[in-house]
Design an enzyme around this catalytic site. Structure first.
Site, short mmCIF file in Angstrom:
data_model
loop_
_atom_site.label_atom_id
_atom_site.label_comp_id
_atom_site.label_asym_id
_atom_site.label_seq_id
_atom_site.Cartn_x
_atom_site.Cartn_y
_atom_site.Cartn_z
N HIS A 1 -5.82 7.97 -8.27
CA HIS A 1 -6.97 7.83 -9.16
C HIS A 1 -6.58 7.70 -10.64
O HIS A 1 -7.18 6.86 -11.34
CB HIS A 1 -7.97 8.96 -8.92
CG HIS A 1 -8.59 8.88 -7.55
ND1 HIS A 1 -9.62 9.69 -7.13
CD2 HIS A 1 -8.32 8.06 -6.49
CE1 HIS A 1 -9.94 9.38 -5.88
NE2 HIS A 1 -9.16 8.40 -5.47
N GLY B 1 0.82 -1.22 0.00
CA GLY B 1 0.00 0.00 0.00
C GLY B 1 0.84 1.25 0.00
O GLY B 1 2.03 1.23 -0.35
N ASP C 1 -9.42 3.05 0.67
CA ASP C 1 -9.46 3.93 -0.49
C ASP C 1 -8.95 3.18 -1.72
O ASP C 1 -8.83 1.95 -1.70
CB ASP C 1 -8.66 5.22 -0.22
CG ASP C 1 -7.19 4.96 0.11
OD1 ASP C 1 -6.64 3.97 -0.38
OD2 ASP C 1 -6.59 5.77 0.84
N ASP D 1 3.27 4.23 0.68
CA ASP D 1 4.54 4.24 1.39
C ASP D 1 4.41 5.18 2.59
O ASP D 1 4.35 6.40 2.44
CB ASP D 1 5.67 4.72 0.46
CG ASP D 1 7.03 4.52 1.11
OD1 ASP D 1 7.14 4.74 2.34
OD2 ASP D 1 7.96 4.12 0.40
N LEU D 2 4.36 4.58 3.77
CA LEU D 2 4.10 5.37 4.99
C LEU D 2 5.34 6.10 5.47
O LEU D 2 5.26 6.98 6.33
CB LEU D 2 3.57 4.45 6.10
CG LEU D 2 2.27 3.71 5.77
CD1 LEU D 2 1.87 2.79 6.93
CD2 LEU D 2 1.14 4.69 5.48
C1 LHQ Z 1 6.74 -0.30 4.55
C2 LHQ Z 1 5.36 -0.45 4.30
C3 LHQ Z 1 4.65 0.69 3.86
C4 LHQ Z 1 6.63 1.90 4.01
C5 LHQ Z 1 6.10 -2.35 4.96
N1 LHQ Z 1 5.32 1.82 3.73
N2 LHQ Z 1 7.34 0.84 4.44
C6 LHQ Z 1 -3.35 6.34 0.05
C7 LHQ Z 1 -3.14 7.71 -0.07
C8 LHQ Z 1 -2.86 8.55 0.94
C9 LHQ Z 1 -2.69 8.25 2.14
C10 LHQ Z 1 -2.76 7.03 2.79
O1 LHQ Z 1 -3.36 5.91 2.30
C11 LHQ Z 1 -3.43 5.51 1.08
C12 LHQ Z 1 -3.69 4.11 0.87
C13 LHQ Z 1 -3.03 3.09 1.71
O2 LHQ Z 1 -2.51 2.16 1.17
S1 LHQ Z 1 -3.07 3.24 3.39
C14 LHQ Z 1 -2.39 1.70 3.96
C15 LHQ Z 1 -0.88 1.72 3.92
N3 LHQ Z 1 -0.33 0.42 4.23
C16 LHQ Z 1 -0.28 -0.08 5.47
O3 LHQ Z 1 -0.73 0.50 6.42
C17 LHQ Z 1 0.46 -1.39 5.64
C18 LHQ Z 1 1.72 -1.18 6.43
N4 LHQ Z 1 2.49 -2.40 6.52
C19 LHQ Z 1 2.19 -3.41 7.35
O4 LHQ Z 1 1.21 -3.40 8.04
C20 LHQ Z 1 3.12 -4.57 7.35
O5 LHQ Z 1 4.37 -4.16 6.86
C21 LHQ Z 1 2.62 -5.75 6.51
C22 LHQ Z 1 1.40 -6.37 7.21
C23 LHQ Z 1 2.26 -5.32 5.12
C24 LHQ Z 1 3.73 -6.81 6.41
O6 LHQ Z 1 4.21 -7.13 7.68
P1 LHQ Z 1 5.59 -7.93 7.86
O7 LHQ Z 1 5.60 -9.09 6.96
O8 LHQ Z 1 5.77 -8.14 9.32
O9 LHQ Z 1 6.74 -6.96 7.30
P2 LHQ Z 1 7.34 -5.66 8.00
O10 LHQ Z 1 6.29 -4.86 8.64
O11 LHQ Z 1 8.53 -6.06 8.82
O12 LHQ Z 1 7.85 -4.84 6.70
C25 LHQ Z 1 9.13 -5.09 6.07
C26 LHQ Z 1 9.75 -3.75 5.77
O13 LHQ Z 1 8.91 -3.06 4.85
C27 LHQ Z 1 9.82 -2.88 7.02
O14 LHQ Z 1 10.97 -2.08 6.92
P3 LHQ Z 1 12.29 -2.42 7.79
O15 LHQ Z 1 13.23 -1.31 7.49
O16 LHQ Z 1 11.86 -2.50 9.22
O17 LHQ Z 1 12.75 -3.76 7.26
C28 LHQ Z 1 8.60 -2.02 6.89
O18 LHQ Z 1 8.72 -0.79 7.56
C29 LHQ Z 1 8.50 -1.81 5.40
N5 LHQ Z 1 7.14 -1.52 4.99
N6 LHQ Z 1 5.00 -1.73 4.55
N7 LHQ Z 1 3.36 0.62 3.55
#
Ligand code: LHQ
Length: 262
Positions: free
Chosen positions: A89, A66, A144, A68-69
């Site tokens: 969009h 999703g 979204d 990039d947070l």
């Molecule tokens: C990430 C991300 C990520 C950056 C993993 N960003 N780094 C649109 C427009 C405007 C505003 C906002 O919203 C939107 C639409 C959206 O998509 S909002 C939703 C955004 N996505 C999320 O909230 C998902 C965030 N990620 C997670 O919950 C987990 O990472 C998942 C469940 C996807 C995977 O979990 P794990 O397998 O445990 O992996 P991890 O969390 O350890 O992630 C691996 C790396 O990737 C990690 O970085 P690091 O430096 O610690 O290795 C994460 O920070 C990075 N990462 N998702 N979206």
């Protein structure tokens, strides 16, 4: 052909494959990736591209996590609605407008807008270890990028509401049971299975396949009689294609049809 840094675009024998390529961020949609995704879709959409099917997948262990947070901070004065309108969009609408079938091969997690993109495809194939996540609520946002439109239509409102409000992982097998995906295959078979399916579509009657896409979208909102009319209009078009002539000839001659997409 354009050079891309955050995705890989391969075009071969009428099939375009887009691989989202930021594996260290689980293919999170950075501004660069969104811009390149739009550029790639536009390249594919060009009439002279020769592309007749698109397969989207992810590099590494994720499909797409999703938005990039980590990019650009998360201050409360940011207008995320404007961000959606400006950068998401166009991708979603131009993807939907492609005159060809779109397949997604969900190789790992598909979260947030990444899930929206995955389930916007005509055919969604998932690896057995993949999962879907309406991650938005976990960070205080609403679904979204089309999720509130597509998800309830695929799985029904009871399941869609629960997924959106609980923000829990939906494993691939359950996604199959719920009708969210077309099929689930073993992880090591996903790439090959998805490519074979996409290659079959790339050799199909493209005008008819494109019309099926339009008809399916329109059926969400049309009345029965409007839909019947639209079927007739689309059939007028497909009935005049050389692929239709070829399909009927091949049937009569008891041979495989050789569709050209025209
Ligand atoms: C990430 C991300 C990520 C950056 C993993 N960003 N780094 C649109 C427009 C405007 C505003 C906002 O919203 C939107 C639409 C959206 O998509 S909002 C939703 C955004 N996505 C999320 O909230 C998902 C965030 N990620 C997670 O919950 C987990 O990472 C998942 C469940 C996807 C995977 O979990 P794990 O397998 O445990 O992996 P991890 O969390 O350890 O992630 C691996 C790396 O990737 C990690 O970085 P690091 O430096 O610690 O290795 C994460 O920070 C990075 N990462 N998702 N979206």
């Amino acid at each position: 052909m354009a050079d891309y840094e955050t995705l890989i675009l391969d075009i071969e024998d009428g099939l375009a494959i887009i691989r989202l390529n930021r594996p260290e961020r689980l293919n999170a949609l950075s501004n660069a990736l969104k811009a390149e995704l739009l550029q790639a879709i536009r390249q594919i959409a060009k009439p002279d591209s020769g592309v007749r099917a698109l397969l989207i997948t992810g590099e590494g262990r994720a499909f797409c996590s999703g938005a990039d947070l980590a990019e650009g901070g998360m201050s409360t004065d940011r207008d995320m609605g404007a961000n959606l309108i400006a950068t998401y969009h166009p991708i979603l609408l131009e993807l939907a407008a492609l005159d060809m079938p779109v397949i997604s091969a969900v190789n790992g997690v598909a979260a947030g807008a990444g899930m929206s993109i995955a389930i916007s495809a005509d055919i969604v194939l998932a690896a057995r270890s993949a999962y879907f996540l309406q991650a938005f609520v976990n960070i205080g946002l609403v679904p979204d990028a089309g999720s509130t439109f597509i998800l309830p239509r695929l799985v029904g409102t009871a399941r869609a509401r629960a997924m959106m409000m609980l923000g829990e992982r939906l494993p691939a097998e359950k996604a199959l049971e719920w009708g969210l995906v077309y099929d689930v295959v073993d992880d090591d078979k996903l790439a090959g299975t998805a490519k074979a399916l996409a290659q079959k579509l790339a050799k199909g009657p493209t005008v008819a396949l494109s019309s099926i896409r339009k008809l399916m979208v329109a059926s969400h909102d049309n009345s029965y009689s409007e839909q019947l009319t639209m079927e007739a209009m689309e059939q007028r078009k497909t009935g005049r294609t050389s692929d239709c002539v070829e399909g009927v000839m091949a049937f009569i001659q008891k041979r495989e049809a050789n569709f050209t997409g025209r």
